[in-house]
Design an enzyme around this catalytic site. Structure first.
Site, PDB file in Angstrom:
ATOM      1  N   CYS A  33      67.687  49.333  66.849  1.00  0.00           N
ATOM      2  CA  CYS A  33      66.497  50.530  67.078  1.00  0.00           C
ATOM      3  C   CYS A  33      65.077  49.836  65.819  1.00  0.00           C
ATOM      4  O   CYS A  33      64.100  50.329  66.078  1.00  0.00           O
ATOM      5  CB  CYS A  33      66.726  51.564  66.304  1.00  0.00           C
ATOM      6  SG  CYS A  33      68.303  52.229  67.820  1.00  0.00           S
ATOM      7  N   CYS A  39      69.436  50.876  78.587  1.00  0.00           N
ATOM      8  CA  CYS A  39      70.246  50.431  77.645  1.00  0.00           C
ATOM      9  C   CYS A  39      70.297  51.961  77.197  1.00  0.00           C
ATOM     10  O   CYS A  39      71.382  51.925  75.074  1.00  0.00           O
ATOM     11  CB  CYS A  39      69.796  49.738  76.559  1.00  0.00           C
ATOM     12  SG  CYS A  39      70.295  48.136  77.423  1.00  0.00           S
TER      13      CYS A  39
END
Lengths: 384, 127
Positions: free
Chosen positions: B104, B35
């Site tokens: 994130c 990813c």
């Protein structure tokens, strides 16, 4: 600023802009009207059609103006699919097409048209054997791009066209990255349909064209008035079409010189980056590749973080990294070429063009190595 | 280019606490190279207090900035306090993140939790 993203878009050439300008506020007639103001607009559209046809070695009657490459691709795929479904419904394309083709195919799949997505080799070249094997009596259309936007690999279009012809299947090529950069002759290539876009070769955005060989069965894409002989309705984008025509004329005249000059710069950039940065991979075919395109994968770092740092230095490039979009998937092109996802995330694309000079190559090859070094210092995968 | 806050850019370009702690008391590795984001957080613990924290991150500008910020936030904190740090704490400390970079900040939260968990597991097996 150093612009090295010409595969994304190009600045409109001054000479193109100059030729377009009168058609906004002076020669504003609707080409469908009968007075002479309108006829002048009509003549300008027809002159542009001739120029585009000349660039492709086509007949002007085979050129249909569209709003750009994406519309041309959608027109070709959906128009041919629906016009020929009495013969069959099978469509063949490749895994590395632009989303304009891929997503039009996915749409058609949902409408009951089975689609085969051909694999490519590690250079990004379509598997010809798989192509021939996948043709069935139900196959009505093959759509394979001429040159890939991300890695620049040029497909064996002539060979594919011969196979298509042998099996009586229509062949469309998305030539958006090829037209205006390299010679494209529809008769030499043997394609039935071809898409192009003006803003990829110094024309304006929002205009393109679909070449449709005479006799090809295709349905109109946009219904309305009788423009474009009823195949693409809507009042013509006269300034845009004039711009596309001028860009085509200039490209035809200047592309050979430009190819020589830009190829030298691209090769130099490639050589310098390979020399200065350890563990990078150059993507795409070593020879059969657009002369202006350099796609690399920088191992152990991620593309967006490199782009952010390049942007700080005034350098515009792009990445097939997922982090430049909302999806987490890296570039479908690099994955289809067998590049591992973690490596594909570190891809960078430099695409050069008209305004790049030797000094730009010097600057990029000086700036990138320390950016990579710094990001690798932060990376858990780099053992330096 | 994405709209990042000044703070995100500042932490991305001058990340704090980069590197490995060789004799770390806890290590948390989160994310997936598939990813495009992998974060490794190292902690050094003394009397249930995080006395040092470092990171190594493979990822975009936001992933590097959130890693840098989370190490700053947990340094000097008690373990239980550090466990209260959420992705929102990290994002807020950076004056916000673009919506598509939400994962994130989540990674930063998970990273620090994984490092603490690893510390507790190691400590448990020592006793």
């Amino acid at each position: 600023m150093i612009y090295m993203d010409y595969n994304a878009t190009t600045p409109t050439d001054e000479r193109v802009l100059e030729e377009m300008l009168p058609y906004f506020s002076q020669e504003y007639g609707n080409p469908s009207s009968i007075y002479s103001l309108a006829q002048r607009a009509r003549n300008a559209v027809e002159q542009a059609r001739e120029r585009v046809a000349k660039l492709l070695n086509a007949d002007p009657r085979e050129i249909i103006f569209t709003s750009g490459g994406t519309e041309a691709d959608n027109f070709a795929l959906k128009g041919v699919a629906y016009a020929n479904q009495d013969k069959g419904k099978h469509i063949i394309t490749s895994q590395i097409e632009h989303h304009a083709v891929l997503n039009a195919c996915k749409f058609l799949e949902k409408q009951g048209f089975p689609v085969t997505y051909l694999p490519v080799d590690r250079w990004g070249v379509v598997d010809i054997e798989a192509l021939e094997k996948s043709i069935t009596p139900q196959t009505i259309l093959i759509s394979i791009m001429l040159a890939n936007n991300e890695v620049g690999t040029i497909q064996p279009i002539k060979i594919i066209a011969e196979i298509a012809k042998k099996h009586g299947v229509y062949f469309h090529t998305d030539a958006v990255q090829g037209v205006g950069k390299i010679p494209v002759d529809v008769n030499d290539l043997g394609v039935d349909l071809l898409s192009l876009s003006a803003h990829k070769f110094y024309g304006p955005k929002g205009v393109g064209a679909l070449y449709v060989r005479r006799g090809v069965r295709i349905l109109p894409f946009i219904n309305g008035g009788e423009q474009e002989k009823g195949r693409r309705a809507g009042t013509e984008n006269v300034p845009g079409i004039v711009g596309l025509g001028k860009a085509a004329e200039l490209a035809q005249r200047e592309m050979e010189e430009e190819e020589k000059r830009v190829k030298k710069l691209r090769d130099k950039l490639e050589q310098k980056l390979v020399q200065k940065i350890p563990e990078i991979i150059v993507n795409g075919h070593p020879q059969k590749r657009l002369f202006n395109t350099l796609s690399i994968c920088v191992k152990y770092v991620e593309g967006e973080s490199m782009l952010m740092n390049l942007d700080k230095e005034g350098i515009c490039a792009s990445s097939g990294s997922a982090c430049t979009s909302a999806s987490l998937e890296p570039s479908h092109v690099l994955l289809a070429m067998g590049i591992p996802p973690e490596v594909a995330h570190g891809s960078l694309r430099f695409s050069l063009g008209k305004f790049n000079r030797e000094a730009d190559v010097e600057k990029v090859s000086e700036v990138l190595p320390p950016i990579v070094e710094e990001l690798r210092r932060v990376s858990p995968f780099w053992e330096g | 280019m994405l709209e990042y806050t000044e703070k995100v850019l500042e932490h991305f370009r001058n990340p704090r606490n980069v590197g490995k702690i060789e004799d770390a008391d806890g290590v948390g590795k989160v994310g997936n190279p598939m990813c495009g984001d992998v974060m490794v957080i190292y902690i050094k613990v003394k009397d249930e207090k995080i006395v040092d924290c470092k990171f190594q991150t493979f990822g975009c500008a936001a992933a590097i900035a959130t890693s840098s910020m989370v190490t700053e936030l947990v340094k000097g904190k008690d373990i239980n306090e550090a466990l209260n740090i959420t992705n929102k704490t990290v994002a807020d400390a950076l004056d916000g993140l673009p919506a598509i970079k939400y994962h994130c900040s989540l990674l930063a939260e998970q990273g620090i939790r994984a490092a603490i968990e690893d510390y507790r597991k190691k400590k448990g097996s020592d006793d």
